[in-house]
Design a protein around this motif. Structure first.
Motif, PDB file in Angstrom:
ATOM      1  N   ASP A 272     -42.726   7.596 -24.106  1.00 46.75           N
ATOM      2  CA  ASP A 272     -41.510   8.795 -23.598  1.00 46.75           C
ATOM      3  C   ASP A 272     -39.823   8.736 -23.268  1.00 46.75           C
ATOM      4  N   LEU A 273     -39.393   8.365 -24.665  1.00 50.74           N
ATOM      5  CA  LEU A 273     -37.922   7.824 -24.648  1.00 50.74           C
ATOM      6  C   LEU A 273     -36.851   8.652 -23.605  1.00 50.74           C
ATOM      7  N   GLY A 274     -37.394  10.112 -23.363  1.00 52.20           N
ATOM      8  CA  GLY A 274     -36.621  10.877 -23.203  1.00 52.20           C
ATOM      9  C   GLY A 274     -36.737  10.598 -21.075  1.00 52.20           C
ATOM     10  N   GLU A 275     -37.723   9.826 -20.659  1.00 49.73           N
ATOM     11  CA  GLU A 275     -38.170   9.775 -19.197  1.00 49.73           C
ATOM     12  C   GLU A 275     -37.436   8.709 -19.191  1.00 49.73           C
ATOM     13  N   VAL A 276     -37.535   7.909 -20.419  1.00 50.69           N
ATOM     14  CA  VAL A 276     -37.107   6.227 -20.164  1.00 50.69           C
ATOM     15  C   VAL A 276     -35.647   6.262 -19.695  1.00 50.69           C
ATOM     16  N   ALA A 277     -34.770   6.959 -20.642  1.00 50.26           N
ATOM     17  CA  ALA A 277     -33.316   7.712 -20.489  1.00 50.26           C
ATOM     18  C   ALA A 277     -33.009   7.894 -18.757  1.00 50.26           C
ATOM     19  N   ALA A 278     -33.949   9.139 -18.262  1.00 54.27           N
ATOM     20  CA  ALA A 278     -33.659  10.094 -17.598  1.00 54.27           C
ATOM     21  C   ALA A 278     -34.143   8.766 -15.398  1.00 54.27           C
ATOM     22  N   GLU A 279     -34.839   7.641 -16.537  1.00 52.64           N
ATOM     23  CA  GLU A 279     -35.648   7.509 -14.972  1.00 52.64           C
ATOM     24  C   GLU A 279     -34.399   5.866 -15.499  1.00 52.64           C
ATOM     25  N   THR A 280     -33.509   5.758 -15.618  1.00 50.79           N
ATOM     26  CA  THR A 280     -32.699   4.633 -15.835  1.00 50.79           C
ATOM     27  C   THR A 280     -31.929   5.544 -15.246  1.00 50.79           C
ATOM     28  N   LEU A 281     -31.227   6.511 -15.816  1.00 51.62           N
ATOM     29  CA  LEU A 281     -30.103   7.438 -14.750  1.00 51.62           C
ATOM     30  C   LEU A 281     -30.328   7.324 -13.668  1.00 51.62           C
ATOM     31  N   VAL A 282     -31.391   7.750 -13.189  1.00 52.63           N
ATOM     32  CA  VAL A 282     -31.329   8.005 -11.345  1.00 52.63           C
ATOM     33  C   VAL A 282     -30.955   6.808 -10.944  1.00 52.63           C
ATOM     34  N   LEU A 283     -31.547   5.555 -11.648  1.00 48.61           N
ATOM     35  CA  LEU A 283     -31.606   4.195 -10.770  1.00 48.61           C
ATOM     36  C   LEU A 283     -30.457   4.025 -11.263  1.00 48.61           C
ATOM     37  N   ALA A 284     -29.543   3.913 -12.007  1.00 49.33           N
ATOM     38  CA  ALA A 284     -28.641   3.482 -11.592  1.00 49.33           C
ATOM     39  C   ALA A 284     -27.090   4.110 -10.764  1.00 49.33           C
ATOM     40  N   LEU A 285     -27.823   5.043 -10.597  1.00 51.33           N
ATOM     41  CA  LEU A 285     -26.580   5.409 -10.436  1.00 51.33           C
ATOM     42  C   LEU A 285     -26.935   5.678  -8.156  1.00 51.33           C
ATOM     43  N   ASP A 286     -25.580   5.556  -8.099  1.00 54.45           N
ATOM     44  CA  ASP A 286     -25.248   5.138  -6.301  1.00 54.45           C
ATOM     45  C   ASP A 286     -26.722   5.815  -5.335  1.00 54.45           C
ATOM     46  N   PRO A 287     -27.424   4.682  -4.389  1.00 55.44           N
ATOM     47  CA  PRO A 287     -28.363   6.419  -3.372  1.00 55.44           C
ATOM     48  C   PRO A 287     -27.321   6.597  -2.531  1.00 55.44           C
ATOM     49  N   PHE A 288     -26.536   6.285  -2.289  1.00 56.01           N
ATOM     50  CA  PHE A 288     -26.102   6.463  -0.832  1.00 56.01           C
ATOM     51  C   PHE A 288     -23.970   6.165  -1.224  1.00 56.01           C
ATOM     52  N   PRO A 289     -23.722   7.027  -2.495  1.00 58.67           N
ATOM     53  CA  PRO A 289     -22.285   7.459  -3.098  1.00 58.67           C
ATOM     54  C   PRO A 289     -21.426   8.306  -1.955  1.00 58.67           C
ATOM     55  N   ARG A 290     -20.030   7.532  -1.291  1.00 53.21           N
ATOM     56  CA  ARG A 290     -19.352   7.704  -0.713  1.00 53.21           C
ATOM     57  C   ARG A 290     -18.414   8.138  -1.286  1.00 53.21           C
ATOM     58  N   GLY A 291     -16.986   9.289  -0.880  1.00 55.52           N
ATOM     59  CA  GLY A 291     -15.988   9.352  -1.478  1.00 55.52           C
ATOM     60  C   GLY A 291     -15.223   9.110  -0.771  1.00 55.52           C
ATOM     61  N   PRO A 292     -14.046   9.744  -0.795  1.00 53.81           N
ATOM     62  CA  PRO A 292     -12.753   9.236  -0.582  1.00 53.81           C
ATOM     63  C   PRO A 292     -12.950   9.697   0.768  1.00 53.81           C
ATOM     64  N   ASN A 293     -13.486  10.769   1.611  1.00 53.26           N
ATOM     65  CA  ASN A 293     -12.807  11.602   2.546  1.00 53.26           C
ATOM     66  C   ASN A 293     -14.631  11.123   3.413  1.00 53.26           C
ATOM     67  N   ALA A 294     -15.244  10.190   2.900  1.00 52.50           N
ATOM     68  CA  ALA A 294     -16.225   9.522   3.833  1.00 52.50           C
ATOM     69  C   ALA A 294     -15.968   9.461   5.122  1.00 52.50           C
ATOM     70  N   GLU A 295     -15.271   8.164   5.314  1.00 49.22           N
ATOM     71  CA  GLU A 295     -14.588   7.729   6.581  1.00 49.22           C
ATOM     72  C   GLU A 295     -14.116   8.131   7.262  1.00 49.22           C
ATOM     73  N   ALA A 296     -12.896   9.065   7.396  1.00 51.54           N
ATOM     74  CA  ALA A 296     -12.683   9.562   7.691  1.00 51.54           C
ATOM     75  C   ALA A 296     -13.569  10.666   8.102  1.00 51.54           C
ATOM     76  N   ALA A 297     -14.478  11.383   7.637  1.00 48.38           N
ATOM     77  CA  ALA A 297     -15.639  12.329   7.849  1.00 48.38           C
ATOM     78  C   ALA A 297     -16.470  11.646   9.586  1.00 48.38           C
ATOM     79  N   LEU A 298     -17.303  10.389   8.610  1.00 44.16           N
ATOM     80  CA  LEU A 298     -17.751   9.258   9.665  1.00 44.16           C
ATOM     81  C   LEU A 298     -17.370   9.358  11.369  1.00 44.16           C
ATOM     82  N   ARG A 299     -16.213   8.689  11.006  1.00 46.38           N
ATOM     83  CA  ARG A 299     -15.180   8.778  12.287  1.00 46.38           C
ATOM     84  C   ARG A 299     -14.944  10.051  13.310  1.00 46.38           C
ATOM     85  N   ASP A 300     -14.449  11.267  12.739  1.00 47.37           N
ATOM     86  CA  ASP A 300     -13.949  12.314  13.565  1.00 47.37           C
ATOM     87  C   ASP A 300     -15.715  12.826  14.234  1.00 47.37           C
TER      88      ASP A 300
END
Length: 172
Positions: free
Chosen positions: A119-147
């Motif tokens: 299933d090449l559709g599932e290959v594409a879908a699984e490749t997408l999710v594995l390539a994503l950062d599992p714990f992405p942090r945005g520009p406001n993450a550090e300030a939110a953690l500090r607060d």
């Protein structure tokens, strides 16, 4: 269960040469995948693959491209993600359970061939999710953690303790 984005290629239709397949998820498929992977959205998802028989296996090589929006793991803010990921997989017939198989580094992406199709559709879908950062942090993450009172990496742990001790000694 049929995956949200399914594009099966029956193994018995793969000839001796190289076969090229292109898949692209439509809007409904992308919305279903976004729900499955807990993403805000997937704007595009496509893959171009070559499929061929190689040494008793079916080789799938190619590339997956996607544009998605995931959530910051700290603030829940939307974060855009662009994926351009190579694919290099080998699908082999299921082996007898008692048979021991040793894999070298080139055998890491060897998958069982189930149901006579890939299933090449599932290959594409699984490749997408594995390539994503599992714990992405945005520009406001550090300030939110500090607060929230969470120490930064350099403040926590043994080096943070040493720095605090150094500051304490310097004030004496």
């Amino acid at each position: 269960m049929t995956p949200e984005f399914s594009h099966p290629v029956r193994v018995d239709t793969i000839g001796e040469g190289v076969r090229t397949e292109t898949v692209s998820a439509d809007e409904a498929q992308r919305a279903a995948l976004a729900r499955r992977f807990n993403l805000i959205g997937i704007d595009s998802l496509s893959g171009t693959f070559t499929v061929q028989r190689v040494s008793g296996a079916v080789a799938v090589t190619g590339n997956v491209q996607a544009v998605a929006t995931q959530r910051c793991s700290i603030t829940d803010e939307p974060l855009p993600a662009r994926i351009d990921e190579p694919v290099d997989l080998r699908f082999i017939e299921d082996r007898v359970a008692e048979e021991e198989v040793e894999l070298d580094d080139s055998g890491i992406d060897v998958l069982p061939l189930e149901g006579g199709a890939i299933d090449l559709g599932e290959v594409a879908a699984e490749t997408l999710v594995l390539a994503l950062d599992p714990f992405p942090r945005g520009p406001n993450a550090e300030a939110a953690l500090r607060d929230a009172g969470v120490l930064a990496e350099e403040e926590a742990g043994p080096f943070g303790a040493l720095a605090a001790l150094k500051d304490k000694l310097a004030k004496k």
